[in-house]
Design a protein around this motif. Sequence first.
Motif, mmCIF file in Angstrom:
data_model
loop_
_atom_site.group_PDB
_atom_site.id
_atom_site.type_symbol
_atom_site.label_atom_id
_atom_site.label_comp_id
_atom_site.label_asym_id
_atom_site.label_seq_id
_atom_site.Cartn_x
_atom_site.Cartn_y
_atom_site.Cartn_z
ATOM 1 N N ASN A 279 0.814 -1.223 0.000
ATOM 2 C CA ASN A 279 0.000 0.000 0.000
ATOM 3 C C ASN A 279 0.845 1.270 0.000
ATOM 4 N N VAL A 280 2.148 1.133 -0.279
ATOM 5 C CA VAL A 280 3.056 2.281 -0.378
ATOM 6 C C VAL A 280 3.676 2.276 -1.770
ATOM 7 N N ALA A 281 3.486 3.338 -2.523
ATOM 8 C CA ALA A 281 3.922 3.378 -3.924
ATOM 9 C C ALA A 281 5.422 3.181 -4.069
ATOM 10 N N GLY A 282 6.209 3.831 -3.232
ATOM 11 C CA GLY A 282 7.658 3.715 -3.339
ATOM 12 C C GLY A 282 8.133 2.298 -3.086
ATOM 13 N N CYS A 283 7.571 1.649 -2.071
ATOM 14 C CA CYS A 283 7.919 0.258 -1.783
ATOM 15 C C CYS A 283 7.503 -0.639 -2.945
ATOM 16 N N GLY A 284 6.281 -0.435 -3.443
ATOM 17 C CA GLY A 284 5.785 -1.266 -4.534
ATOM 18 C C GLY A 284 6.665 -1.199 -5.761
ATOM 19 N N ALA A 285 7.118 0.000 -6.106
ATOM 20 C CA ALA A 285 7.986 0.161 -7.276
ATOM 21 C C ALA A 285 9.296 -0.583 -7.091
ATOM 22 N N MET A 286 9.858 -0.504 -5.887
ATOM 23 C CA MET A 286 11.112 -1.208 -5.605
ATOM 24 C C MET A 286 10.908 -2.719 -5.647
ATOM 25 N N LEU A 287 9.862 -3.192 -5.007
ATOM 26 C CA LEU A 287 9.610 -4.630 -4.932
ATOM 27 C C LEU A 287 9.337 -5.226 -6.311
ATOM 28 N N LYS A 288 8.571 -4.531 -7.123
ATOM 29 C CA LYS A 288 8.294 -5.015 -8.476
ATOM 30 C C LYS A 288 9.537 -4.988 -9.352
ATOM 31 N N ASP A 289 10.541 -4.219 -8.926
ATOM 32 C CA ASP A 289 11.775 -4.060 -9.706
ATOM 33 C C ASP A 289 12.873 -5.025 -9.276
ATOM 34 N N TYR A 290 12.593 -5.897 -8.308
ATOM 35 C CA TYR A 290 13.630 -6.815 -7.820
ATOM 36 C C TYR A 290 14.306 -7.580 -8.965
ATOM 37 N N GLY A 291 13.521 -8.028 -9.937
ATOM 38 C CA GLY A 291 14.087 -8.807 -11.029
ATOM 39 C C GLY A 291 15.112 -8.050 -11.838
ATOM 40 N N HIS A 292 14.846 -6.768 -12.110
ATOM 41 C CA HIS A 292 15.789 -5.950 -12.876
ATOM 42 C C HIS A 292 17.002 -5.574 -12.025
ATOM 43 N N ILE A 293 16.745 -5.275 -10.757
ATOM 44 C CA ILE A 293 17.835 -4.832 -9.888
ATOM 45 C C ILE A 293 18.850 -5.943 -9.679
ATOM 46 N N VAL A 294 18.349 -7.161 -9.460
ATOM 47 C CA VAL A 294 19.271 -8.262 -9.187
ATOM 48 C C VAL A 294 20.140 -8.573 -10.412
ATOM 49 N N ASP A 295 19.646 -8.263 -11.612
ATOM 50 C CA ASP A 295 20.451 -8.443 -12.825
ATOM 51 C C ASP A 295 21.651 -7.499 -12.859
ATOM 52 N N GLU A 296 21.536 -6.368 -12.151
ATOM 53 C CA GLU A 296 22.592 -5.361 -12.166
ATOM 54 C C GLU A 296 23.647 -5.596 -11.092
ATOM 55 N N ILE A 297 23.372 -6.526 -10.162
ATOM 56 C CA ILE A 297 24.287 -6.767 -9.049
ATOM 57 C C ILE A 297 25.159 -7.974 -9.380
ATOM 58 N N GLU A 298 26.455 -7.794 -9.308
ATOM 59 C CA GLU A 298 27.384 -8.868 -9.664
ATOM 60 C C GLU A 298 27.440 -9.941 -8.577
ATOM 61 N N GLY A 299 27.653 -11.158 -9.011
ATOM 62 C CA GLY A 299 27.937 -12.236 -8.073
ATOM 63 C C GLY A 299 26.738 -12.917 -7.450
ATOM 64 N N VAL A 300 25.515 -12.607 -7.910
ATOM 65 C CA VAL A 300 24.338 -13.244 -7.335
ATOM 66 C C VAL A 300 24.117 -14.590 -8.028
ATOM 67 N N PRO A 301 24.008 -15.686 -7.276
ATOM 68 C CA PRO A 301 23.782 -16.998 -7.903
ATOM 69 C C PRO A 301 22.523 -16.989 -8.763
ATOM 70 N N GLN A 302 22.581 -17.688 -9.887
ATOM 71 C CA GLN A 302 21.477 -17.672 -10.837
ATOM 72 C C GLN A 302 20.174 -18.166 -10.214
ATOM 73 N N GLU A 303 20.254 -19.125 -9.300
ATOM 74 C CA GLU A 303 19.044 -19.626 -8.640
ATOM 75 C C GLU A 303 18.345 -18.516 -7.868
ATOM 76 N N GLN A 304 19.124 -17.686 -7.157
ATOM 77 C CA GLN A 304 18.543 -16.569 -6.424
ATOM 78 C C GLN A 304 17.978 -15.525 -7.382
#
Length: 453
Positions: A279-304
């Motif tokens: 119910n918070v727009a800023g949180c929702g935008a961040m949470l929905k963006d997890y997939g894109h953000i994790v692509d930008e972070i190096e070293g994250v296992p593919q399963e995660q």
Amino acid sequence: MTPDTSLVNSTATSKDSEQVPGSEIPYEKFLDCIHCGLCTAACPTYLETGNENDSPRGRIYLMRAVVDQRIELTDSVRGHLDLCLDCRSCETACPSGVQYGRLIEPFRVDIHKMESAAGTGPESDWFHRWILYRLFPYPNRIRWALLPARIMQFLMVDKLIDSLKLTYLLPQKLRRMHNLLPRLQPVEAALPEILPAKGTQRARVAFFTGCVSEGMYSHVNRATVRVLQENGCEVLVPRNQTCCGAIHYHSGSDQAALKFALQNLAAFDLDALDAIIVNVAGCGAMLKDYGHIVDEIEGVPQEQVEKLKQLATKFRDVSEFLFELGPVPPQGEIPIRATYHDACHLVHAQKVQNQPRKLLELVPGLTLAPLNESTICCGAAGSYNLTQPEMADQLGQRKLKNILDTKADVVISGNVGCTLQIDSQLRQAHKPLWVAHPMEILDLSYRNQKPPI
């Protein structure tokens, strides 16, 4: 019109790509911008300054020039980039589909990483280290930190302090935090882990409680849950959920943001849920963006990576979800004149604009007055009103004028930052309007109660 050439004509020394912020951003994202200028009419900072370097296409031009090593990342260049609210209104206006957020956010992350390596990053600043990083993401800490303020408000000592202007003895950021502080509601007990649906169960959802929203606006969270129950939703509230990570990510601390994301991944049983409600727009935008953000972070296992992308698809803004579900019409009359402000990260980042209005139109007696420049940022933008006070105040005053022109008794918004900013502007102008969340209005109507005005 083109950006200030004095910035672009600086002499840059050739560096390794690791020393150049933005060098890992896919270069074609910069080239998507055709410099048509349609974004300028939607950009809050450009509307205020008229400076091309404070427009989206100007900032893209500057970032690209830094990546090309045609200019150095000087204080002047950095100033124009820092002034960006990351409101994403330019994305809504852009006919070419430029993903501006995919440029400015990783670019800022790179800048902060380089600063941290040099010992000058956000962690070296007391405000980021103690307030933004160690207080705001934790609702229980917020409640304890607000205890003296609750006591002062109860005893009306805060009004005496304001009248004597004693707050001017505080550091600027703490003084602004004091000015943003609303009239605090009583602390409520923690939500049960399972809340049953009313009537026939239509969905099984989890509720994301947030940090600042739960610490300061727990009554809004309770109203949201009650509305979900009224609409036939069984609501789960996992105890081990945590902050969305937006505060850290937007200030360049991507590894800390990743830790929050992984904790949320562990908290929610995705297979057992139809959706995770925010119910918070800023949180929702961040949470929905997890997939894109994790692509930008190096070293994250593919399963995660894959699991976080799956998690991101489960998040829904509460207005978006109820509209899709088909809302149960509320019956209680709310005879007030209201206006609706579009939170940037709801309308621009999540593309949720008509759904809240359609839900509010179901409330008997409620009149919605149109708000001029409804989709222009109010100046809150997460912690922006604390880190960029001058521009935040200019935009706050602009929003205030448009609100007062509606002659409304209530301002409705779906984001805690907007609520704080707009409420603060109204109080400073001595205009006692109620700033409410859409779910508060629906909850009152479902319970046949009158608004507190």
